[in-house]
Design an enzyme around this catalytic site. Structure first.
Site, PDB file in Angstrom:
ATOM      1  N   ASP A 214       4.314  47.106  28.096  1.00  0.00           N
ATOM      2  CA  ASP A 214       3.500  46.606  28.953  1.00  0.00           C
ATOM      3  C   ASP A 214       2.233  46.007  27.897  1.00  0.00           C
ATOM      4  O   ASP A 214       2.397  45.756  26.983  1.00  0.00           O
ATOM      5  CB  ASP A 214       3.186  47.474  29.837  1.00  0.00           C
ATOM      6  N   HIS A 237       3.254  42.771  26.687  1.00  0.00           N
ATOM      7  CA  HIS A 237       2.975  41.915  27.577  1.00  0.00           C
ATOM      8  C   HIS A 237       1.483  41.148  27.251  1.00  0.00           C
ATOM      9  O   HIS A 237       1.125  40.378  27.801  1.00  0.00           O
ATOM     10  CB  HIS A 237       2.648  42.308  28.998  1.00  0.00           C
TER      11      HIS A 237
END
Ligand SMILES: *[C@@H]1O[C@H](CO)[C@@H](O)[C@H](O)[C@H]1NC(C)=O
Ligand SMILES: *[C@@H]1O[C@H](CO)[C@@H](O)[C@H](O)[C@H]1NC(C)=O
Length: 334
Positions: A214, A237
């Protein structure tokens, strides 16, 4: 002659000990044993250390099991948490009884976390149970390390590994330095954000190495004066400002400097994300400088219609806020 000499040696030793950083509280003196559960020993050592100014809690090399702990201040003076070994969280989520953190540092001024050790969240079982992308009432999963209301402090040379959920979360922190922090989790472990912060200021993160599934670093509302230097990020991410604009009365984000970062194999690079139809708010004075991107999906992304998994109803937002109480951030989404 010989007698005088040994008295001199003894007093020199005493002098050295008393001018040392302060009193040492080794968890082994409180019954901790390698491969054993040290929850009680650490709780007692912390309590004793916190009552003394300039103290140091030491967990020496070796592997230890640790249940949920809150290391609470305010303490008498500066305090160091020196972790040389590896702490292992319980792997089942049931033992957390719905609590949202594993190791929680709270209301401490002048804290140093150091020692080269590892916080191993043992998240493998929990990731399989992460149903947040699909289910409204998803299970709460604990964050490896929480810093709540921490001021004038340093976190250096530690590793957070395989957290069940976010790795590190900062809430209402001020003047906190992170140096040489390593965060790792497999590229398919859901919601394992590296460092998330909200309602915090004067946070410096230098030489961090973060690879999860993430955001490497995400910056929520009410956050000002953040400097990130020499970051290595990926997989994950990327770096996010936001998500912002999910709630009424969010405080501004400003003064964010990312200076020198290498992002590799991330699905985004640098991103600012706000929810659709958000109430007015501001994100300003944001600098991304000298960012190297290698195999990055969306290198620069400003998304004002951020709505992962189509979960952007007001009720759902309120639900997340009440559930996690960690400020505005990407919880259980994407
Ligand atoms: C922390 O405590 C140490 C020693 O107790 C002191 O020298 C130092 O100035 C303090 N730092 C901050 C930021 O308060
Ligand atoms: C944090 O970074 C800023 C910007 O580089 C710098 O001015 C400040 O001195 C740093 N703080 C500490 C305590 O290193």
């Amino acid at each position: 002659m010989g007698k005088n000499f040994s008295i001199a040696t003894v007093s020199l030793l005493l002098l050295l000990t008393s001018t040392n950083a302060g009193q040492v509280f080794d968890v082994k003196s409180y019954g901790a044993q390698t491969n054993g559960d040290i929850t009680q020993a650490l709780t007692q050592a912390w309590k004793a250390a916190c009552a003394v100014a300039g103290s140091k809690v030491v967990i020496s090399t070796g592997t230890y099991k640790l249940g949920l702990v809150t290391l609470l201040g305010p303490c008498k003076g500066s305090i160091e948490f020196n972790l040389q070994g590896t702490l292992q969280a319980p792997s089942d989520i049931e033992s957390f009884k719905g609590k949202d953190g594993w190791v929680v540092f709270e209301r401490i001024d002048n804290l140093t976390v150091s020692g080269g050790g590892v916080f191993d969240g043992q998240g493998q079982l929990a990731w399989q149970k992460n149903n947040c992308a699909k289910k409204y009432n998803c299970d709460i999963l604990p964050i490896n390390i929480r810093f709540n209301f921490i001021t004038n402090s340093i976190v250096q040379d530690i590793t957070s590994k395989d957290s069940k959920f976010f790795h590190i979360n900062l809430l209402e922190c001020k003047n906190l330095q992170f140096q040489h922090v390593t965060i790792t989790a497999p590229g398919d472990s859901p919601n394992t954000d590296g460092i998330h912060m909200g309602r915090s200021s004067q946070i410096n993160i230098t030489n961090a190495n973060i690879g999860t599934c993430d955001d490497c670093i995400s910056i929520g509302d009410g956050t000002q004066d953040i400097t990130i230097k020499q970051l290595t990020c990926g997989p994950g991410h990327g770096i996010s400002i936001g998500s912002l604009g999910r709630y009424q009365n969010e405080q501004p984000v400003s003064g964010i400097r990312v200076i020198g970062a290498t992002l590799s194999n991330t699905n985004n690079g640098v991103r600012i994300k706000t929810w659709p139809a958000s109430p007015s708010g501001t994100a300003s004075d944001i600098h991304f400088e000298n960012v190297i991107m290698d195999n990055v999906g969306n290198p620069v992304l400003i998304d004002q219609n951020y709505c992962p998994n189509n979960q952007c109803s007001n009720e759902l937002q309120e639900h997340y806020r009440n559930f996690f109480n960690i400020g505005s951030c990407e919880v259980c989404l994407q």
